[in-house]
Design a protein around this motif. Structure first.
Motif, PDB file in Angstrom:
ATOM      1  N   PRO A   1      37.589 -35.744  67.600  1.00  0.00           N
ATOM      2  CA  PRO A   1      38.992 -35.565  67.997  1.00  0.00           C
ATOM      3  C   PRO A   1      39.991 -36.287  67.088  1.00  0.00           C
ATOM      4  O   PRO A   1      39.959 -37.501  66.961  1.00  0.00           O
ATOM      5  N   GLY A   2      40.810 -35.487  66.417  1.00  0.00           N
ATOM      6  CA  GLY A   2      41.888 -36.025  65.595  1.00  0.00           C
ATOM      7  C   GLY A   2      41.493 -36.546  64.228  1.00  0.00           C
ATOM      8  O   GLY A   2      42.341 -37.001  63.476  1.00  0.00           O
ATOM      9  N   ARG A   3      40.195 -36.485  63.881  1.00  0.00           N
ATOM     10  CA  ARG A   3      39.780 -37.050  62.587  1.00  0.00           C
ATOM     11  C   ARG A   3      38.756 -36.151  61.903  1.00  0.00           C
ATOM     12  O   ARG A   3      37.770 -35.742  62.507  1.00  0.00           O
ATOM     13  N   HIS A   4      39.007 -35.905  60.646  1.00  0.00           N
ATOM     14  CA  HIS A   4      38.038 -35.179  59.831  1.00  0.00           C
ATOM     15  C   HIS A   4      37.036 -36.175  59.255  1.00  0.00           C
ATOM     16  O   HIS A   4      37.346 -37.358  59.096  1.00  0.00           O
ATOM     17  N   LEU A   5      35.868 -35.678  58.928  1.00  0.00           N
ATOM     18  CA  LEU A   5      34.825 -36.526  58.344  1.00  0.00           C
ATOM     19  C   LEU A   5      35.105 -36.866  56.885  1.00  0.00           C
ATOM     20  O   LEU A   5      34.581 -37.842  56.369  1.00  0.00           O
ATOM     21  N   PHE A   6      35.943 -36.067  56.216  1.00  0.00           N
ATOM     22  CA  PHE A   6      36.193 -36.225  54.782  1.00  0.00           C
ATOM     23  C   PHE A   6      37.687 -36.362  54.498  1.00  0.00           C
ATOM     24  O   PHE A   6      38.361 -35.368  54.257  1.00  0.00           O
ATOM     25  N   PRO A   7      38.256 -37.560  54.483  1.00  0.00           N
ATOM     26  CA  PRO A   7      39.685 -37.708  54.226  1.00  0.00           C
ATOM     27  C   PRO A   7      40.047 -37.743  52.740  1.00  0.00           C
ATOM     28  O   PRO A   7      41.208 -37.758  52.384  1.00  0.00           O
ATOM     29  N   GLY A   8      39.028 -37.774  51.883  1.00  0.00           N
ATOM     30  CA  GLY A   8      39.300 -37.852  50.453  1.00  0.00           C
ATOM     31  C   GLY A   8      38.176 -37.253  49.650  1.00  0.00           C
ATOM     32  O   GLY A   8      37.115 -36.909  50.180  1.00  0.00           O
ATOM     33  N   ALA A   9      38.416 -37.142  48.354  1.00  0.00           N
ATOM     34  CA  ALA A   9      37.413 -36.612  47.435  1.00  0.00           C
ATOM     35  C   ALA A   9      37.541 -37.330  46.103  1.00  0.00           C
ATOM     36  O   ALA A   9      38.651 -37.640  45.668  1.00  0.00           O
ATOM     37  N   ALA A  10      36.397 -37.590  45.499  1.00  0.00           N
ATOM     38  CA  ALA A  10      36.376 -38.137  44.143  1.00  0.00           C
ATOM     39  C   ALA A  10      36.370 -36.944  43.197  1.00  0.00           C
ATOM     40  O   ALA A  10      35.522 -36.057  43.304  1.00  0.00           O
ATOM     41  N   VAL A  11      37.334 -36.934  42.309  1.00  0.00           N
ATOM     42  CA  VAL A  11      37.501 -35.808  41.400  1.00  0.00           C
ATOM     43  C   VAL A  11      36.980 -36.202  40.034  1.00  0.00           C
ATOM     44  O   VAL A  11      37.455 -37.164  39.428  1.00  0.00           O
ATOM     45  N   GLY A  12      35.974 -35.470  39.560  1.00  0.00           N
ATOM     46  CA  GLY A  12      35.412 -35.700  38.233  1.00  0.00           C
ATOM     47  C   GLY A  12      35.827 -34.594  37.290  1.00  0.00           C
ATOM     48  O   GLY A  12      36.601 -33.705  37.648  1.00  0.00           O
ATOM     49  N   ARG A  13      35.302 -34.659  36.082  1.00  0.00           N
ATOM     50  CA  ARG A  13      35.649 -33.628  35.099  1.00  0.00           C
ATOM     51  C   ARG A  13      35.180 -32.250  35.554  1.00  0.00           C
ATOM     52  O   ARG A  13      35.888 -31.271  35.418  1.00  0.00           O
TER      53      ARG A  13
ATOM     54  N   ASP B   1      34.711 -44.431  60.253  1.00  0.00           N
ATOM     55  CA  ASP B   1      34.910 -44.382  61.706  1.00  0.00           C
ATOM     56  C   ASP B   1      34.649 -42.994  62.265  1.00  0.00           C
ATOM     57  O   ASP B   1      34.068 -42.846  63.337  1.00  0.00           O
ATOM     58  N   ALA B   2      35.040 -41.957  61.556  1.00  0.00           N
ATOM     59  CA  ALA B   2      34.811 -40.591  62.028  1.00  0.00           C
ATOM     60  C   ALA B   2      33.321 -40.249  62.002  1.00  0.00           C
ATOM     61  O   ALA B   2      32.802 -39.629  62.932  1.00  0.00           O
ATOM     62  N   VAL B   3      32.611 -40.661  60.962  1.00  0.00           N
ATOM     63  CA  VAL B   3      31.167 -40.414  60.888  1.00  0.00           C
ATOM     64  C   VAL B   3      30.442 -41.166  61.996  1.00  0.00           C
ATOM     65  O   VAL B   3      29.559 -40.619  62.662  1.00  0.00           O
ATOM     66  N   ALA B   4      30.818 -42.422  62.229  1.00  0.00           N
ATOM     67  CA  ALA B   4      30.203 -43.201  63.316  1.00  0.00           C
ATOM     68  C   ALA B   4      30.454 -42.519  64.664  1.00  0.00           C
ATOM     69  O   ALA B   4      29.543 -42.407  65.488  1.00  0.00           O
ATOM     70  N   SER B   5      31.661 -42.052  64.901  1.00  0.00           N
ATOM     71  CA  SER B   5      31.981 -41.357  66.156  1.00  0.00           C
ATOM     72  C   SER B   5      31.169 -40.074  66.287  1.00  0.00           C
ATOM     73  O   SER B   5      30.670 -39.744  67.364  1.00  0.00           O
ATOM     74  N   TYR B   6      31.043 -39.345  65.197  1.00  0.00           N
ATOM     75  CA  TYR B   6      30.254 -38.108  65.207  1.00  0.00           C
ATOM     76  C   TYR B   6      28.795 -38.409  65.554  1.00  0.00           C
ATOM     77  O   TYR B   6      28.193 -37.733  66.399  1.00  0.00           O
ATOM     78  N   LEU B   7      28.221 -39.432  64.925  1.00  0.00           N
ATOM     79  CA  LEU B   7      26.826 -39.784  65.192  1.00  0.00           C
ATOM     80  C   LEU B   7      26.642 -40.234  66.640  1.00  0.00           C
ATOM     81  O   LEU B   7      25.664 -39.861  67.294  1.00  0.00           O
ATOM     82  N   ARG B   8      27.558 -41.027  67.152  1.00  0.00           N
ATOM     83  CA  ARG B   8      27.472 -41.466  68.552  1.00  0.00           C
ATOM     84  C   ARG B   8      27.563 -40.271  69.507  1.00  0.00           C
ATOM     85  O   ARG B   8      26.905 -40.242  70.539  1.00  0.00           O
ATOM     86  N   ALA B   9      28.357 -39.287  69.163  1.00  0.00           N
ATOM     87  CA  ALA B   9      28.516 -38.106  70.012  1.00  0.00           C
ATOM     88  C   ALA B   9      27.238 -37.272  70.071  1.00  0.00           C
ATOM     89  O   ALA B   9      27.050 -36.508  71.021  1.00  0.00           O
ATOM     90  N   LEU B  10      26.350 -37.439  69.100  1.00  0.00           N
ATOM     91  CA  LEU B  10      25.089 -36.687  69.120  1.00  0.00           C
ATOM     92  C   LEU B  10      24.246 -37.041  70.342  1.00  0.00           C
ATOM     93  O   LEU B  10      23.457 -36.241  70.810  1.00  0.00           O
ATOM     94  N   GLU B  11      24.419 -38.239  70.866  1.00  0.00           N
ATOM     95  CA  GLU B  11      23.712 -38.646  72.084  1.00  0.00           C
ATOM     96  C   GLU B  11      24.629 -38.682  73.290  1.00  0.00           C
ATOM     97  O   GLU B  11      24.271 -39.226  74.320  1.00  0.00           O
ATOM     98  N   GLY B  12      25.848 -38.172  73.134  1.00  0.00           N
ATOM     99  CA  GLY B  12      26.763 -38.123  74.262  1.00  0.00           C
ATOM    100  C   GLY B  12      27.579 -39.383  74.464  1.00  0.00           C
ATOM    101  O   GLY B  12      28.312 -39.508  75.426  1.00  0.00           O
ATOM    102  N   ASP B  13      27.483 -40.370  73.542  1.00  0.00           N
ATOM    103  CA  ASP B  13      28.275 -41.603  73.636  1.00  0.00           C
ATOM    104  C   ASP B  13      29.566 -41.374  72.884  1.00  0.00           C
ATOM    105  O   ASP B  13      29.577 -41.294  71.674  1.00  0.00           O
ATOM    106  N   HIS B  14      30.662 -41.253  73.598  1.00  0.00           N
ATOM    107  CA  HIS B  14      31.952 -40.963  72.963  1.00  0.00           C
ATOM    108  C   HIS B  14      32.822 -42.209  72.810  1.00  0.00           C
ATOM    109  O   HIS B  14      34.036 -42.111  72.745  1.00  0.00           O
ATOM    110  N   GLY B  15      32.196 -43.375  72.723  1.00  0.00           N
ATOM    111  CA  GLY B  15      32.944 -44.620  72.531  1.00  0.00           C
ATOM    112  C   GLY B  15      33.438 -44.710  71.104  1.00  0.00           C
ATOM    113  O   GLY B  15      32.815 -45.365  70.289  1.00  0.00           O
ATOM    114  N   LEU B  16      34.484 -44.001  70.778  1.00  0.00           N
ATOM    115  CA  LEU B  16      34.981 -43.940  69.410  1.00  0.00           C
ATOM    116  C   LEU B  16      35.298 -45.328  68.900  1.00  0.00           C
ATOM    117  O   LEU B  16      36.031 -46.079  69.496  1.00  0.00           O
TER     118      LEU B  16
END
Length: 151
Positions: free
Chosen positions: A112-124, A134-149
């Motif tokens: 909710p409200g956050r994308h997993l990828f807020p940036g990108a490293a741009v190479g040649r 924080d978004a990845v941690a929230s996503y992983l916690r949600a896999l078991e139903g724990d929504h403690g963002l």
């Protein structure tokens, strides 16, 4: 994006991502993990009687039972219950060697409200997505139903 000294280059599910190397991250080798299924988690580490679950993800970011991982990258180590991402390979990269640009993925955010990828490293000739811890941690916690963002 925050000015950092280093980024972690993570490889899992046949893809490469970057993650800011912040103090609330802990990297554990496979030897220090209990490799057994616990719900959707592929491994765990017990710290002071608390199970820290770690997830192997496929290319679609769905949990997979096994991935040939070598390390667990635990996010939110200062939280009540950190959560881990299992990676096949990992390297530390100096931030000075990278050019990070803001990035907004198309579609709805998986957390909710956050994308997993807020940036990108741009190479040649390439582009590497930067993970939002924080978004990845929230996503992983949600896999078991724990929504403690962020907890």
């Amino acid at each position: 994006m925050t000015d950092l000294r280093h980024y972690l280059q993570l490889r899992f599910a046949g893809q490469v991502f970057l993650m800011p190397n912040l103090p609330d991250i802990l990297v554990e080798p496979r030897e220090n993990m209990q490799v057994e299924r616990n719900g959707r988690a592929a491994a765990q580490r017990t710290v002071q009687g608390v199970s820290w679950l770690a997830y192997a993800l496929g290319p679609d970011w769905a949990p997979v039972p096994e991935s040939g991982w070598t390390r667990a990258v635990f996010l939110g180590v200062g939280a009540a219950r950190p959560v881990g991402l299992l990676v096949d390979d990992m390297h530390l990269l100096p931030a000075g060697d990278l050019r990070i640009a803001p990035f907004t993925p198309l579609g709805p955010a998986p957390v909710p409200g956050r994308h997993l990828f807020p940036g990108a490293a741009v190479g040649r000739n390439d582009l590497t997505l930067v993970l939002a811890i924080d978004a990845v941690a929230s996503y992983l916690r949600a896999l078991e139903g724990d929504h403690g963002l962020g907890q």
